[in-house]
Design a protein around this motif. Structure first.
Motif, PDB file in Angstrom:
ATOM      1  N   GLY A  16       0.816  -1.217   0.000  1.00 19.95           N
ATOM      2  CA  GLY A  16       0.000   0.000   0.000  1.00 19.95           C
ATOM      3  C   GLY A  16       0.845   1.261   0.000  1.00 19.95           C
ATOM      4  N   TYR A  17       1.900   1.261   0.803  1.00 21.16           N
ATOM      5  CA  TYR A  17       2.815   2.407   0.874  1.00 21.16           C
ATOM      6  C   TYR A  17       3.451   2.662  -0.492  1.00 21.16           C
ATOM      7  N   ILE A  18       3.957   1.615  -1.113  1.00 14.07           N
ATOM      8  CA  ILE A  18       4.625   1.756  -2.408  1.00 14.07           C
ATOM      9  C   ILE A  18       3.644   2.236  -3.476  1.00 14.07           C
ATOM     10  N   HIS A  19       2.446   1.715  -3.452  1.00 15.53           N
ATOM     11  CA  HIS A  19       1.423   2.129  -4.422  1.00 15.53           C
ATOM     12  C   HIS A  19       1.127   3.632  -4.302  1.00 15.53           C
ATOM     13  N   GLU A  20       1.077   4.137  -3.078  1.00 15.69           N
ATOM     14  CA  GLU A  20       0.810   5.565  -2.855  1.00 15.69           C
ATOM     15  C   GLU A  20       2.041   6.437  -3.088  1.00 15.69           C
ATOM     16  N   LYS A  21       3.208   5.931  -2.770  1.00 14.86           N
ATOM     17  CA  LYS A  21       4.446   6.713  -2.845  1.00 14.86           C
ATOM     18  C   LYS A  21       4.850   7.004  -4.290  1.00 14.86           C
ATOM     19  N   VAL A  22       4.709   6.002  -5.167  1.00 13.55           N
ATOM     20  CA  VAL A  22       5.143   6.166  -6.552  1.00 13.55           C
ATOM     21  C   VAL A  22       3.908   6.207  -7.454  1.00 13.55           C
ATOM     22  N   PRO A  23       3.551   7.389  -7.972  1.00 17.88           N
ATOM     23  CA  PRO A  23       2.387   7.497  -8.856  1.00 17.88           C
ATOM     24  C   PRO A  23       2.550   6.632 -10.114  1.00 17.88           C
ATOM     25  N   ALA A  24       1.464   6.113 -10.612  1.00 20.85           N
ATOM     26  CA  ALA A  24       1.474   5.213 -11.773  1.00 20.85           C
ATOM     27  C   ALA A  24       2.279   5.757 -12.961  1.00 20.85           C
ATOM     28  N   PRO A  25       2.142   7.047 -13.332  1.00 22.59           N
ATOM     29  CA  PRO A  25       2.893   7.542 -14.499  1.00 22.59           C
ATOM     30  C   PRO A  25       4.419   7.497 -14.311  1.00 22.59           C
ATOM     31  N   LEU A  26       4.894   7.422 -13.060  1.00 25.23           N
ATOM     32  CA  LEU A  26       6.341   7.436 -12.812  1.00 25.23           C
ATOM     33  C   LEU A  26       6.934   6.041 -12.642  1.00 25.23           C
ATOM     34  N   ARG A  27       6.116   5.005 -12.657  1.00 32.43           N
ATOM     35  CA  ARG A  27       6.590   3.651 -12.333  1.00 32.43           C
ATOM     36  C   ARG A  27       7.521   3.051 -13.385  1.00 32.43           C
ATOM     37  N   LEU A  96       7.613   3.075  12.349  1.00 36.85           N
ATOM     38  CA  LEU A  96       8.969   3.316  11.840  1.00 36.85           C
ATOM     39  C   LEU A  96       8.950   3.666  10.354  1.00 36.85           C
ATOM     40  N   LEU A  97       8.101   3.001   9.591  1.00 38.64           N
ATOM     41  CA  LEU A  97       7.983   3.320   8.163  1.00 38.64           C
ATOM     42  C   LEU A  97       7.555   4.780   7.982  1.00 38.64           C
ATOM     43  N   GLU A  98       6.640   5.241   8.805  1.00 42.19           N
ATOM     44  CA  GLU A  98       6.201   6.639   8.740  1.00 42.19           C
ATOM     45  C   GLU A  98       7.356   7.589   9.039  1.00 42.19           C
ATOM     46  N   GLN A  99       8.201   7.236   9.995  1.00 40.44           N
ATOM     47  CA  GLN A  99       9.346   8.090  10.327  1.00 40.44           C
ATOM     48  C   GLN A  99      10.388   8.077   9.202  1.00 40.44           C
ATOM     49  N   VAL A 100      10.553   6.936   8.552  1.00 40.28           N
ATOM     50  CA  VAL A 100      11.451   6.878   7.393  1.00 40.28           C
ATOM     51  C   VAL A 100      10.899   7.769   6.280  1.00 40.28           C
ATOM     52  N   GLU A 101       9.603   7.712   6.054  1.00 40.54           N
ATOM     53  CA  GLU A 101       8.968   8.549   5.026  1.00 40.54           C
ATOM     54  C   GLU A 101       9.180  10.039   5.324  1.00 40.54           C
ATOM     55  N   ARG A 102       8.975  10.443   6.574  1.00 37.55           N
ATOM     56  CA  ARG A 102       9.170  11.854   6.946  1.00 37.55           C
ATOM     57  C   ARG A 102      10.638  12.246   6.869  1.00 37.55           C
ATOM     58  N   ASP A 103      11.532  11.360   7.237  1.00 39.83           N
ATOM     59  CA  ASP A 103      12.985  11.538   7.151  1.00 39.83           C
ATOM     60  C   ASP A 103      13.457  12.874   7.716  1.00 39.83           C
ATOM     61  N   GLU A 104      13.075  13.140   8.934  1.00 32.14           N
ATOM     62  CA  GLU A 104      13.456  14.407   9.568  1.00 32.14           C
ATOM     63  C   GLU A 104      14.962  14.546   9.752  1.00 32.14           C
ATOM     64  N   ALA A 105      15.683  13.431   9.836  1.00 28.26           N
ATOM     65  CA  ALA A 105      17.142  13.475   9.994  1.00 28.26           C
ATOM     66  C   ALA A 105      17.871  13.597   8.647  1.00 28.26           C
ATOM     67  N   GLY A 106      17.143  13.427   7.540  1.00 29.03           N
ATOM     68  CA  GLY A 106      17.723  13.566   6.209  1.00 29.03           C
ATOM     69  C   GLY A 106      18.711  12.472   5.848  1.00 29.03           C
ATOM     70  N   VAL A 107      18.443  11.239   6.288  1.00 27.53           N
ATOM     71  CA  VAL A 107      19.383  10.150   6.014  1.00 27.53           C
ATOM     72  C   VAL A 107      18.867   9.121   5.010  1.00 27.53           C
ATOM     73  N   PHE A 108      17.591   9.170   4.652  1.00 28.07           N
ATOM     74  CA  PHE A 108      17.020   8.155   3.778  1.00 28.07           C
ATOM     75  C   PHE A 108      16.800   8.662   2.352  1.00 28.07           C
ATOM     76  N   TRP A 109      16.076   9.738   2.198  1.00 29.14           N
ATOM     77  CA  TRP A 109      15.696  10.242   0.872  1.00 29.14           C
ATOM     78  C   TRP A 109      16.596  11.399   0.490  1.00 29.14           C
ATOM     79  N   ARG A 110      17.686  11.119  -0.128  1.00 31.27           N
ATOM     80  CA  ARG A 110      18.684  12.160  -0.472  1.00 31.27           C
ATOM     81  C   ARG A 110      18.466  12.698  -1.856  1.00 31.27           C
TER      82      ARG A 110
END
Length: 110
Positions: A16-27, A96-110
Protein backbone atom coordinates in the motif's frame (compact mmCIF):
# COMPACT_ATOMS: atom_id res chain seq x y z
CA UNK A 1 11.85 -15.20 13.00
CA UNK A 2 8.64 -13.42 12.08
CA UNK A 3 5.44 -15.46 12.01
CA UNK A 4 3.50 -15.78 8.74
CA UNK A 5 0.68 -13.47 9.91
CA UNK A 6 3.17 -10.68 10.67
CA UNK A 7 4.93 -11.20 7.33
CA UNK A 8 1.60 -10.92 5.46
CA UNK A 9 0.62 -7.81 7.44
CA UNK A 10 3.95 -6.09 6.71
CA UNK A 11 3.78 -7.02 3.03
CA UNK A 12 0.29 -5.51 2.87
CA UNK A 13 1.47 -2.31 4.58
CA UNK A 14 4.45 -1.99 2.22
CA UNK A 15 2.45 -2.77 -0.91
CA UNK A 16 0.00 0.00 0.00
CA UNK A 17 2.82 2.41 0.87
CA UNK A 18 4.62 1.76 -2.41
CA UNK A 19 1.42 2.13 -4.42
CA UNK A 20 0.81 5.56 -2.85
CA UNK A 21 4.45 6.71 -2.85
CA UNK A 22 5.14 6.17 -6.55
CA UNK A 23 2.39 7.50 -8.86
CA UNK A 24 1.47 5.21 -11.77
CA UNK A 25 2.89 7.54 -14.50
CA UNK A 26 6.34 7.44 -12.81
CA UNK A 27 6.59 3.65 -12.33
CA UNK A 28 8.63 3.22 -15.51
CA UNK A 29 11.24 5.66 -14.13
CA UNK A 30 11.38 4.71 -10.45
CA UNK A 31 10.08 1.93 -8.30
CA UNK A 32 10.28 0.94 -4.68
CA UNK A 33 10.82 -2.67 -3.78
CA UNK A 34 11.57 -4.60 -0.63
CA UNK A 35 13.02 -7.91 0.34
CA UNK A 36 12.45 -9.80 3.55
CA UNK A 37 14.73 -12.40 5.06
CA UNK A 38 13.86 -13.84 8.46
CA UNK A 39 13.86 -10.82 10.85
CA UNK A 40 15.09 -8.24 8.36
CA UNK A 41 13.48 -6.12 5.67
CA UNK A 42 15.30 -3.83 3.23
CA UNK A 43 13.47 -1.08 1.34
CA UNK A 44 15.09 -0.30 -2.02
CA UNK A 45 14.68 2.33 -4.71
CA UNK A 46 15.23 1.18 -8.30
CA UNK A 47 15.81 3.24 -11.44
CA UNK A 48 16.46 2.14 -15.02
CA UNK A 49 20.11 1.33 -15.65
CA UNK A 50 21.98 2.28 -18.80
CA UNK A 51 21.91 -1.38 -19.78
CA UNK A 52 18.53 -2.15 -21.30
CA UNK A 53 15.99 -4.06 -19.19
CA UNK A 54 18.06 -3.67 -16.02
CA UNK A 55 17.52 -1.56 -12.92
CA UNK A 56 20.06 0.11 -10.63
CA UNK A 57 19.24 -0.48 -6.98
CA UNK A 58 19.81 1.84 -4.03
CA UNK A 59 19.03 0.57 -0.55
CA UNK A 60 17.02 3.16 1.38
CA UNK A 61 16.36 1.66 4.82
CA UNK A 62 16.83 -1.57 6.71
CA UNK A 63 14.31 -2.68 9.33
CA UNK A 64 15.22 -5.37 11.84
CA UNK A 65 12.93 -7.19 14.29
CA UNK A 66 14.94 -7.79 17.47
CA UNK A 67 13.83 -8.35 21.06
CA UNK A 68 10.14 -7.76 20.19
CA UNK A 69 10.68 -4.41 18.52
CA UNK A 70 11.70 -2.96 15.18
CA UNK A 71 14.94 -1.06 14.69
CA UNK A 72 15.75 1.03 11.63
CA UNK A 73 19.11 1.48 9.92
CA UNK A 74 20.42 3.72 7.12
CA UNK A 75 23.53 3.49 4.95
CA UNK A 76 26.45 5.63 6.09
CA UNK A 77 29.03 7.30 3.84
CA UNK A 78 30.97 4.01 3.67
CA UNK A 79 27.86 2.17 2.42
CA UNK A 80 27.51 0.26 5.72
CA UNK A 81 24.30 -0.05 7.72
CA UNK A 82 24.20 2.15 10.82
CA UNK A 83 21.43 2.64 13.38
CA UNK A 84 19.46 5.85 13.09
CA UNK A 85 19.69 7.36 16.56
CA UNK A 86 16.91 9.86 15.84
CA UNK A 87 14.40 6.99 15.48
CA UNK A 88 13.77 4.93 18.59
CA UNK A 89 13.07 1.18 18.28
CA UNK A 90 9.35 0.43 18.27
CA UNK A 91 6.96 -2.54 18.31
CA UNK A 92 4.92 -1.18 15.40
CA UNK A 93 6.51 -1.45 11.95
CA UNK A 94 4.19 1.15 10.44
CA UNK A 95 5.37 3.77 12.97
CA UNK A 96 8.97 3.32 11.84
CA UNK A 97 7.98 3.32 8.16
CA UNK A 98 6.20 6.64 8.74
CA UNK A 99 9.35 8.09 10.33
CA UNK A 100 11.45 6.88 7.39
CA UNK A 101 8.97 8.55 5.03
CA UNK A 102 9.17 11.85 6.95
CA UNK A 103 12.98 11.54 7.15
CA UNK A 104 13.46 14.41 9.57
CA UNK A 105 17.14 13.48 9.99
CA UNK A 106 17.72 13.57 6.21
CA UNK A 107 19.38 10.15 6.01
CA UNK A 108 17.02 8.16 3.78
CA UNK A 109 15.70 10.24 0.87
CA UNK A 110 18.68 12.16 -0.47
Amino acid sequence: MLDSFTVCRIESILDGYIHEKVPAPLRTMVKLTYRMDQNELILTEERPAQERYRWDKLDIARFEWDEHRWKVFAKDKHDCWDTVDAIQPCQHFEDLLEQVERDEAGVFWR
